[in-house]
Design an enzyme around this catalytic site. Structure first.
Site, mmCIF file in Angstrom:
data_model
loop_
_atom_site.group_PDB
_atom_site.id
_atom_site.type_symbol
_atom_site.label_atom_id
_atom_site.label_comp_id
_atom_site.label_asym_id
_atom_site.label_seq_id
_atom_site.Cartn_x
_atom_site.Cartn_y
_atom_site.Cartn_z
ATOM 1 N N ASP A 175 0.828 -1.200 0.000
ATOM 2 C CA ASP A 175 0.000 0.000 0.000
ATOM 3 C C ASP A 175 0.869 1.259 0.000
ATOM 4 O OD1 ASP A 175 -2.747 1.156 0.394
ATOM 5 O OD2 ASP A 175 -1.846 1.899 2.255
ATOM 6 N N GLU A 244 1.474 -0.674 -5.140
ATOM 7 C CA GLU A 244 0.471 0.355 -5.385
ATOM 8 C C GLU A 244 1.210 1.682 -5.355
ATOM 9 O OE1 GLU A 244 -3.441 2.606 -3.591
ATOM 10 O OE2 GLU A 244 -1.669 2.166 -2.411
#
Length: 522
Positions: A175, A244
């Site tokens: 993330d 990401e």
């Protein structure tokens, strides 16, 4: 809410769908201020979702079915309820505990934030604590940013990686992979501060816009090089990382997938491209050009838990800026056009070399819940933006399994953690099962052909079929497949002698209608 045993029970469905792996969003111990992306304990499962033993059983069953399991890792920030942050609050300014996070004295007389940074969710990126210092949170105040210049933070996350790898996890989706390192001195920044604004200014492709001081700093790469060495220490096992990273231009994103870093990085340029042939061709070409320079595959994606589902997004007028959620008072997407384009876009994506990620429920053609009452909204962006940004709740609604069951079969009652729209009933998995024209059937056929022909391992060449037509030839190990997507107003004839393998919509004889994609051989 759903839980890990529930996911384990649905793994046969995923095996039948034809995917190779399942990526789980965070299930760690968390107060759930941001749907689990505020982690209080990285080595345990939140009781809301089960136990550590449930996670291990899920991995065991997935491996039995030939599926790999990727888990979400959240290294940019923790929960404010994490033991480290609680210790930092108790220890006070100048302590080693505070050095694990980004604490600073305020500006001026100390009553103002240290700089002008804003939170992705809206409002200041700084919160003051009782002793007068401020801590950085690029997201919600309950998500304090780690200080990745601190060796203790690096050692801790390397230990967390090993903890899950030792339990059979096959990889990590990382993330906010571009956010861990901040520019030295934390200078003010006058440009767009939102996480998802990176691709909105076309001049960035020419390198004319300086990188924001909180995103995509060069120092992140040595962190991932160390992580890659850990993955490779599991000799004989195929462990991966997927980034990401909302990064522009494509050449900067490609740095994340150099041979000693990530194996994959989501291609958000493709996700954000408008439904226009020239734009899509340009994105596909630039993506391959950048990744070819570092010898890495391109990783395609059309929907995820942070954006409006592509069945809704593509139903908005072409050229509309991608909204952060759609509410009942907003212009509503054209559901018919949106689903038609979504099926065509997916057919294009799954025919391209590289890897592809699907978002839960897109195989059913699910739209966002675009008429959700505002009283149900949970995304922190809704409150922190002063109710200006609807946020991501509309794409996170539980998917429908059984049309006539309470909660469409998601759980034992009609209550679901976010309300489901009535439009989900006809799209339930049991209604689509056995229907050769359903979106579920389309996805299964696409994934079966993709696997059989090994399209992900192919090489791509374009050919000219008209200004409003995307046309490629994928020379794959399993055969040469032609891809054609008609984005124009009139049907387009297939080449003479074409044998159709699959089409996103019925053809008109040998002609491809508007907003339709087809795979064929000649």
């Amino acid at each position: 809410m759903g839980d890990l045993p529930g996911i384990t029970g649905k793994l046969p469905y995923l095996r039948a769908l034809g995917v190779d792996a399942v990526w789980l969003s965070p299930f760690y111990t968390s107060p759930q201020a941001d749907a689990g992306y505020d982690v209080a304990d990285y080595r345990d499962v939140d009781p809301l979702f089960g136990t550590l033993a449930d996670a291990e059983e899920l991995v065991t069953e997935a491996h039995r079915l030939g599926l790999k399991v990727i888990v979400d890792l959240v290294p940019n920030h923790s929960s404010d309820e994490h033991a480290w942050f609680q210790a930092a609050l108790a220890a006070g300014p100048g302590s080693t505990e505070r050095e694990r996070y980004v604490f600073r004295d305020g500006s001026g007389d100390g009553s103002q934030p240290p700089n002008n940074w804003e939170s992705v969710f809206g409002g200041p990126a700084w919160t003051r604590v009782p002793d007068g210092q401020w801590y950085l949170h690029l997201f919600d105040p309950k998500q304090p940013d780690f200080n990745w210049d601190n060796p203790q933070v690096r050692e801790e996350f390397e230990s967390i990686l090993r903890f899950w790898l030792d339990r059979g996890i096959d990889g990590f989706r990382v993330d906010v992979a571009h956010g861990l390192i901040k520019q030295a001195g934390l200078p003010d920044y006058g440009g767009p501060l939102a996480l998802l604004d990176a691709a909105d200014d076309a001049s960035q492709h020419a390198g004319e816009v300086a990188r924001p001081p909180m995103w995509d700093q060069d120092g992140v790469h040595e962190i991932y090089q160390a992580w890659r060495r850990i993955l490779e220490s599991y000799a004989g096992e195929d462990r991966i990382m997927c980034a990401e990273a909302w990064v522009e231009p494509p050449e900067r994103l490609a740095l994340y997938v150099r041979p000693d870093e990530f194996q994959q990085a989501f291609n958000f340029d493709f996700l954000q491209a408008p439904w226009e042939a020239d734009e899509l061709r340009q994105v596909i070409a630039s993506s391959y050009a950048a990744n070819d320079q570092v010898g890495a595959p391109t990783t395609w994606v059309l929907s995820n838990h942070d954006v409006v589902r592509h069945a809704s997004r593509l139903g908005l007028p072409i050229g509309t800026r991608r909204p952060n959620g759609i509410g009942a008072d907003d212009p509503q997407p054209d559901a018919v056009a949106g689903l038609r384009r979504a099926r065509a876009a997916t057919t294009l994506m799954l025919g391209l070399p590289g890897s592809s990620y699907l978002y839960q429920g897109e195989e059913l053609g699910l739209p966002d819940h675009t008429t959700m009452p505002d009283s149900y909204r949970q995304d922190p962006a809704w409150e922190r933006s002063g109710h200006q940004e609807k946020g991501r709740d509309g794409c996170r609604v539980p998917i429908p399994w059984v049309a006539d069951a309470p909660g469409y079969g998601f759980g034992p009652s009609e209550r679901t953690w976010l309300p489901q729209p009535e439009t989900y009933g006809p799209l339930a998995a049991d209604r689509q099962e056995g229907d050769p024209t359903s979106t579920l059937s389309l996805y299964r056929q696409l994934l079966r052909l993709r696997r059989e022909l090994r399209l992900g391992e192919g090489s791509l060449a374009s050919w000219d079929a008209g200004a409003d037509v995307i046309a490629y030839r994928n020379e794959a190990p399993g055969g040469v497949v032609q891809l054609l997507v008609n984005l124009g107003a009139s049907p387009v004839e297939l080449p003479s002698g074409a044998t159709v393998l699959i089409a996103s919509e019925p053809l008109e004889g040998t002609a491809v209608p508007t907003d339709t994609a087809v795979w064929f051989t000649v």
